[in-house]
Design an enzyme around this catalytic site. Sequence first.
Site, PDB file in Angstrom:
ATOM      1  N   HIS D  57      -4.719  -1.868   7.477  1.00 13.15           N
ATOM      2  CA  HIS D  57      -3.776  -1.264   6.526  1.00 13.15           C
ATOM      3  C   HIS D  57      -2.411  -1.932   6.588  1.00 13.15           C
ATOM      4  CE1 HIS D  57      -6.843   1.719   6.270  1.00 13.15           C
ATOM      5  NE2 HIS D  57      -6.661   2.121   7.501  1.00 13.15           N
ATOM      6  N   HIS D 219      -9.772   3.580   3.208  1.00 15.27           N
ATOM      7  CA  HIS D 219     -10.878   2.890   3.868  1.00 15.27           C
ATOM      8  C   HIS D 219     -12.024   2.717   2.891  1.00 15.27           C
ATOM      9  CE1 HIS D 219      -8.768   5.501   6.740  1.00 15.27           C
ATOM     10  NE2 HIS D 219      -8.795   4.449   7.507  1.00 15.27           N
TER      11      HIS D 219
END
Lengths: 228, 228, 333, 333
Positions: D57, D219
Amino acid sequence: MSVESHTSPDQPQSAATLDTAWTLRWIRQGAEVLAANRPALNTLDRDIGDGDHGENMDRGFQAVLPKLDALADETLPGAVLKLVATTLISTVGGAAGPLYGTAFLKAAGAVAAADGIDAAALVAVLTAARDGIVLRGKAESGDKTMIDSWTPAVDAAAAAHAAGSGVGDILLAAADAAAQGAVDTEPLVARKGRASYLGERAIGHRDPGAQSTALLLRAAADVATVTE
Amino acid sequence: MSVESHTSPDQPQSAATLDTAWTLRWIRQGAEVLAANRPALNTLDRDIGDGDHGENMDRGFQAVLPKLDALADETLPGAVLKLVATTLISTVGGAAGPLYGTAFLKAAGAVAAADGIDAAALVAVLTAARDGIVLRGKAESGDKTMIDSWTPAVDAAAAAHAAGSGVGDILLAAADAAAQGAVDTEPLVARKGRASYLGERAIGHRDPGAQSTALLLRAAADVATVTE
Amino acid sequence: MKKLINDPKNVVNEAAAGFEAAHADIVRVSHDPIFIVRHDAPVQGKVGIVSGGGSGHEPLHSGFVGYGMLDAAVPGPVFTSPTPDPIVAATQAVNGGAGVLHIVKNYTGDVLNFETAADLASAEGIDVRAVVINDDVAVKDSLYTAGRRGVAGTVLVEKIAGAAAERGDDLDAVVAVAEKVNSRVRTMGVALTPCVVPHAGEPSFVLADDEIEIGIGIHGEPGRERIKLEPADAIVDRLLGPILEDLPFDNGDEVLLLVNGMGGTPQIELYIVFRRAAEVLKEHGITVTRSLVGNFTTSLEMAGASISVLKLDDELTTLWDAPVQTAALRWGR
Amino acid sequence: MKKLINDPKNVVNEAAAGFEAAHADIVRVSHDPIFIVRHDAPVQGKVGIVSGGGSGHEPLHSGFVGYGMLDAAVPGPVFTSPTPDPIVAATQAVNGGAGVLHIVKNYTGDVLNFETAADLASAEGIDVRAVVINDDVAVKDSLYTAGRRGVAGTVLVEKIAGAAAERGDDLDAVVAVAEKVNSRVRTMGVALTPCVVPHAGEPSFVLADDEIEIGIGIHGEPGRERIKLEPADAIVDRLLGPILEDLPFDNGDEVLLLVNGMGGTPQIELYIVFRRAAEVLKEHGITVTRSLVGNFTTSLEMAGASISVLKLDDELTTLWDAPVQTAALRWGR
Ligand SMILES: Nc1ncnc2c1ncn2[C@@H]1O[C@H](COP(=O)(O)OP(=O)(O)O)[C@@H](O)[C@H]1O
Ligand SMILES: Nc1ncnc2c1ncn2[C@@H]1O[C@H](COP(=O)(O)OP(=O)(O)O)[C@@H](O)[C@H]1O
Ligand SMILES: [Mg+2]
Ligand SMILES: [Mg+2]
Ligand SMILES: [Mg+2]
Ligand SMILES: [Mg+2]
């Protein structure tokens, strides 16, 4: 593979109590089975999660193996389970790490300092493991999590014990129920874990944690029941 | 479509001089042909450049069209060419904008204030356009650029003029030579423009600028030669 | 083609409108003709700096407009250089009486359009100078090509020349430092995937699933060679070798190391590249004293990266460290 | 799978090493267990702030370690929460005696591992508190799910809580402001393409060439619906509608608007999204007084974006504007 059988050869037999050797065989066999199922568990998790469950479980159990090798001969079963717990907690990560870690920690607590696990203790161990997972993850039956494998296993173990089975048969009953429980997660909508974000789209997919639970309990039964 | 033919019908004929009407027809026809060839020019440019040559040329010529419509009737050919030049410069961008812009600017300069372009003037106009491109882009023949279309066209125009052809046939000769010139860029390695970065890999691909030049000169010939 | 766009024709205009809405504290946007200027332009007595080129390389150049860097950026259509008109208008808008520097990447279209614009602006009495950036070592010899391309090193020129202008250097001095940076920076890139220009709708080139292009240009122009995918460390070595040889960089040099993402590469990969590049420089006795990692000169959503190495000295280091306040690069204020 | 990596197993370690090499002025890196801390940690008397979670991320969270933001970031394997050990170690490393705040995104794995770590750190006498971020409106009801996910709003919590800690607020106050930001920020995202986790080597989900996923998680978890590709403006409307209804945001509100790229989306598209989002907010009488556009909470190379809206007040605006010096967010110093 060492043998715990006390009766005649040529027939599957169970030991009366599960000892340290069984505990070690279980975890080693579990590691082997999880390694072999790494891609399969990843795939299940890719379908309804983030695709790492096989990776996570394999990383954790591979980390346990060298630690087992280093254990002193006189280590008690509870101490082995505790070592598995702390190693899983510190290597698996994700949701599965704390959940399986807690399961093994509570299992270790249930065994305490006993040098063997008899039928009654075995049911207590499985129950403690399941309760630990519920305590941490707050999942209920039918939420499409590993609990849907653990709870049928615990129930089947208790029933087998009530029916007078020995540890080997109790483990077999638990393994069979866990396997069925994993299959039975397929039609469910998830209410816990990542799969819960999928809503209806989770239907038709097996929960990866329920599947890894089934694999681990099958390994437990396999190394208790030996055939000459 | 207006007709410049002064001789008998049923035969292709050329005007003795090219006037404002021809100039307008040329640019309008050029815009149409470039629009139709936008994808094809993009594809050529994608192969050995950055895929925008059709886009660039179409954007420029589409911007010219409304300006042509707004022209006063008495506008001279040179003024039309100058308007095309400034519009292309301010709308095409990329390499082609300044190069074609300069070509039309120099062409306008060669026509100056004449109200028609005769055979000698036509050769001068084409030569001035080509020289303008060379001045700005510094390409030599064989560098795999639009010059490889322009220079054969200029040479063919000069030869046709020397052989006594009228403006229609001069334009036909120029268009044919430009078309051949574009084809002849295919085996070349580029030494100017983006295609030069390709080295040997440019071999086998036609230069998009050479192709757009061939299309424009074909349009010039097509609108000069009319069939009743 | 999947893109978060409306009509491909409006990509540049709409992005400029969004940029204006997001960064009103830093810039103003002219919509017709389209260019982006510092909110306080023109700064009287300061050399103005204008850059520009085709869109699709963001944050280059609009993200670098602001205090201590560019006074204006002129975005052309995607991958197509702007025409002279907006360049002239931007030049006028940033002219504070001390002259204007054009920072131009070395592509035929950019060079020609900026040339024309400079002629037109000069005709109006503005002192315009141009520095053409050509830091890409992938392209070898300007005898055989349009010359080396201007790529990610452009960001370093813009930052350092911008700092020089901001502290009050005159046009000659700003031109000199821009040229100095250009002469001391070398870059080479790699593409793992192509990119898709919105109006084209198709990839600008094709790479097989196991192929990469070493020496890629920022519009997907090819470079040195197409090879099979290799580990990151091996790719870094292929990029750094030619960079170090070219200047050449020597034992004892202090450098700025820029690892630039092409747009579609996760940051985690850029840091893996940085790690190896820093390691190789160390092996050569070259010290990385300044660094920059991120997407600075992109090719839309291309996956890939470029490595730039700039040989520093005290002057360049001081100018690099000077305050800058732009949408994409900011420190010291 | 084409990635600029070496062994997939080493992705996180090597990136951390690169991060350390690039940002030694801002951070130090512990390699075993792996975590990133401010170069001057622990800051005596200051509340320490630790965040972390699966890698992939970036720049979240490591890019936000530094003055005025996080004291430490704990990167797990890609998309897998870290184990308690490095969280405990990071907590110890940033403990300046004023207690430590854990900023945790609401995923079962993150929550459980941070819980265990907090227990262990508390057992060592560190005052640890946790704030769980759950800004994602795509996920509706925590009765039926693991609850709303923590997504790009996390960056805003980290910045603002970081500023509060930096100015000397005590642990209660820092917890309170973190919770306040979390309670006032709402986010929703869209994916145009999936991403590939390095060890998996295959896309985490599949979208047809004309499909997008509205309400995507970071995700690749699905969200509300899978629909056909639409123009950017229509997609923005789909994301903003639920965001505005949820808090709800009202006429007269002043907000921070964050348009966050998922990793593989060109900046030009993010600004097109920003443009429309600002326009819609304006139509609702909501004023954008602060903005942020870029890749801040990514999903590797996923193409897509998320929109976050934070309802500001004077306190939050002041803390947002306070100086910050991290690899990925920097102003005022
Ligand atoms: N709250 C919960 N209670 C029980 N089990 C859970 C819970 N949340 C998730 N799980 C189990 O964890 C599994 C996922 O583990 P894993 O993929 O390793 O972690 P993560 O979801 O963090 O990636 C699920 O398949 C499910 O069985
Ligand atoms: N130096 C040059 N001299 C002459 N023609 C050139 C030169 N450089 C490029 N060209 C021509 O320009 C064409 C490309 O134009 P275009 O694609 O519109 O611009 P760009 O290359 O900037 O994208 C090439 O095909 C070539 O014919
Ligand atoms: Mg998982
Ligand atoms: Mg082109
Ligand atoms: Mg172009
Ligand atoms: Mg995970």
